[in-house]
Design a protein around this motif. Sequence first.
Motif, short mmCIF file in Angstrom:
data_model
loop_
_atom_site.label_atom_id
_atom_site.label_comp_id
_atom_site.label_asym_id
_atom_site.label_seq_id
_atom_site.Cartn_x
_atom_site.Cartn_y
_atom_site.Cartn_z
N SER A 1 -2.65 4.00 -17.34
CA SER A 1 -2.48 5.34 -16.75
C SER A 1 -2.86 5.34 -15.28
O SER A 1 -2.48 6.24 -14.54
N GLY A 2 -3.62 4.34 -14.85
CA GLY A 2 -4.02 4.18 -13.45
C GLY A 2 -4.58 2.78 -13.26
O GLY A 2 -4.94 2.11 -14.22
N THR A 3 -4.65 2.35 -12.01
CA THR A 3 -5.10 0.99 -11.69
C THR A 3 -6.18 1.03 -10.62
O THR A 3 -6.04 1.73 -9.61
N VAL A 4 -7.26 0.27 -10.84
CA VAL A 4 -8.29 0.12 -9.83
C VAL A 4 -8.43 -1.36 -9.50
O VAL A 4 -8.47 -2.20 -10.40
N VAL A 5 -8.45 -1.67 -8.20
CA VAL A 5 -8.63 -3.05 -7.74
C VAL A 5 -10.05 -3.19 -7.21
O VAL A 5 -10.48 -2.42 -6.36
N VAL A 6 -10.76 -4.17 -7.74
CA VAL A 6 -12.12 -4.44 -7.31
C VAL A 6 -12.13 -5.83 -6.66
O VAL A 6 -12.03 -6.84 -7.35
N GLU A 7 -12.22 -5.88 -5.37
CA GLU A 7 -12.17 -7.11 -4.58
C GLU A 7 -10.80 -7.78 -4.67
O GLU A 7 -10.35 -8.15 -5.75
N ALA A 8 -10.16 -7.93 -3.54
CA ALA A 8 -8.88 -8.62 -3.46
C ALA A 8 -8.67 -9.06 -2.02
O ALA A 8 -8.84 -8.26 -1.09
N ALA B 1 -6.27 0.02 -15.76
CA ALA B 1 -6.16 -1.39 -15.39
C ALA B 1 -7.26 -1.71 -14.39
O ALA B 1 -7.39 -1.05 -13.36
N VAL B 2 -8.07 -2.72 -14.72
CA VAL B 2 -9.14 -3.19 -13.83
C VAL B 2 -8.78 -4.60 -13.42
O VAL B 2 -8.79 -5.53 -14.24
N VAL B 3 -8.41 -4.79 -12.16
CA VAL B 3 -7.93 -6.09 -11.68
C VAL B 3 -8.61 -6.43 -10.37
O VAL B 3 -9.20 -5.58 -9.71
N ARG C 1 4.46 2.25 -7.40
CA ARG C 1 5.88 2.53 -7.63
C ARG C 1 6.10 3.40 -8.86
O ARG C 1 7.06 4.17 -8.93
N LEU C 2 5.22 3.25 -9.83
CA LEU C 2 5.33 4.03 -11.05
C LEU C 2 4.75 5.43 -10.90
O LEU C 2 4.85 6.25 -11.82
N GLY C 3 4.15 5.71 -9.75
CA GLY C 3 3.56 7.02 -9.54
C GLY C 3 2.26 7.23 -10.27
O GLY C 3 1.85 8.37 -10.52
N ARG C 4 1.59 6.14 -10.64
CA ARG C 4 0.30 6.24 -11.34
C ARG C 4 -0.84 6.21 -10.32
O ARG C 4 -0.68 5.69 -9.21
N PRO C 5 -2.01 6.73 -10.66
CA PRO C 5 -3.15 6.69 -9.74
C PRO C 5 -3.50 5.26 -9.35
O PRO C 5 -3.56 4.36 -10.20
N THR C 6 -3.71 5.04 -8.06
CA THR C 6 -4.07 3.72 -7.54
C THR C 6 -5.39 3.84 -6.80
O THR C 6 -5.54 4.71 -5.94
N MET C 7 -6.34 2.97 -7.12
CA MET C 7 -7.69 3.06 -6.58
C MET C 7 -8.18 1.69 -6.12
O MET C 7 -7.72 0.66 -6.61
N ALA C 8 -9.11 1.69 -5.17
CA ALA C 8 -9.70 0.45 -4.68
C ALA C 8 -11.18 0.66 -4.41
O ALA C 8 -11.58 1.73 -3.94
#
Length: 381
Positions: free
Chosen positions: A235-242, A127-129, A257-264
Motif C-alpha cells: 500500500s506504500g513504500t519506505v526506503v531506509v538508506e539507499a 514495503a520496507v526496502v 508510478r502506481l500512485g502509492r505513498p512513497t517515503m524515505a
Amino acid sequence: MRSTARARLGLSLVCEPGDARVPGLLADHDPVAVLTAVQRGRRLPGAPSWPDAWLERARTVDARVERAMESADAAGLRWIHPGHPGWPHQLDDLDHVEPLHGVTGAPLGLWLRGRGGTGSLRRTSLAVVGARDCTPYGAEVASEIAADAADAGVTVVSGAAFGIDAAGHRGALALDRSTVAVLACGADVDYPKAHAALLSRVAEVGLVVSEQAPGQTPTKARFLSRNRIIAGLASGTVVVEARRRSGSLNTLHWADRLGRPTMAVPGPVLSQQSGGTHQAVRDGKAVLVTNGAEVLAELAGPGVVEDASTGGDSSEFDRLPTPAQRALDALEWHQPRSSREVADLAGIGPHQTAPALALLERRGLATRVGERWLLERRADV
C-alpha cells in the motif's frame, strides 16, 4: 481444453516475467488463445510477431508445466493467478503503468511458499526496502518501523536481501506477525543462502512469493522485475538508506508510478548510504519520515489504522502503540514482574503483552531479567 490457470502458468514459462508485451496481449486475448497461438507459431489479430525465444520455449511448454508442478508439489508451493479467490488485486494496477527499464505488467501468477494465508497479500501492507550494506542505524530504524507497522496490523513486504530488507522482515517476525518475502528466484530457492533460516521463519508465519518458476535462479533483470511486485503488493513504500544508484530506489519509482505513498528515512548528511534517500526527498519523490508513527500516518486511509497521525509535539510515549504504553505503566524499577503480572496490571491480553514487552526492550525502556521484566527508563512524555 486448457484451463486459464494452466495457460497462465504456461505463458509464465514462455515469456520472461515483466515482459512489457504481455499486458496488451492479455487485454485483447484469452490466455489460452495466446499460449495456443505461440505454440503453433500463429499470429493473433492485432498482435505482433512472436519473439524467437517465445517460440523456442513454447515447443516444450507442456512438459515444462508438468515439471514445474511436480517441483512445486515437492517443495510445498502453490500457484495463484488473477481470478483465484486469493489473488491480490492491487497487483492489477501494474497493467496500467508505463514500462520502467522495459518491464511492466501484473504477474501472470504467483508461486507461494508458507503457512500464511493469502489474506496477508491483500490487506494493508508496507514495503520496507533499502541498502544491502546498511549501517547499524539503518538496520535499527528499519526494524523499528517494520515492528510498528506489524503491530498496527500492516503486512511488511520486502525482498529478503541482506541489510534493510532482512531488518524489515525481522522487525515483523519479532512480534510473530506475518511478513511477505518477494524473491527474484523460485519461491523454493533460499536466496541468499545465508538467509535460509530467515526465509524458513518467514514461511512459518507469512509467505515467500515469486513469479519465477520453481528452481529458477536470480539475475539482475529478475531483481528489477521483482521490485515491481514488491511495490505492487504494498500500500506504500519506505526506503531506509539507499545510495544514489541503489536498486531499492527502483522499488520507490514503481510505487510512485502506481500512485502509492512513497517515503524515505533521513540519515547523516555525509553518509553515502543515505545519498539516494536524501535525493528522493529533494526531488519530491518521497516524503521524509523518521519513525513508525509517521509512516503509518502516510499509509493510513479510512479505517486502516487508528490514531496514526502524529502532531509535531508528540512524545516518545505518545508514539508507542497502546498495548506498549499500558505495559510500560505496569513496570517498576526494582520489582521484576512476569509477563502474566504485566498483562493483569495493564489490562491487556497475553497475546498483546509479549510483543509489547519486546518492543519496549528494543527501545531501551524495559529490561528482561530471566523470565521477568524491569523498567529501564520512562518514555519521554
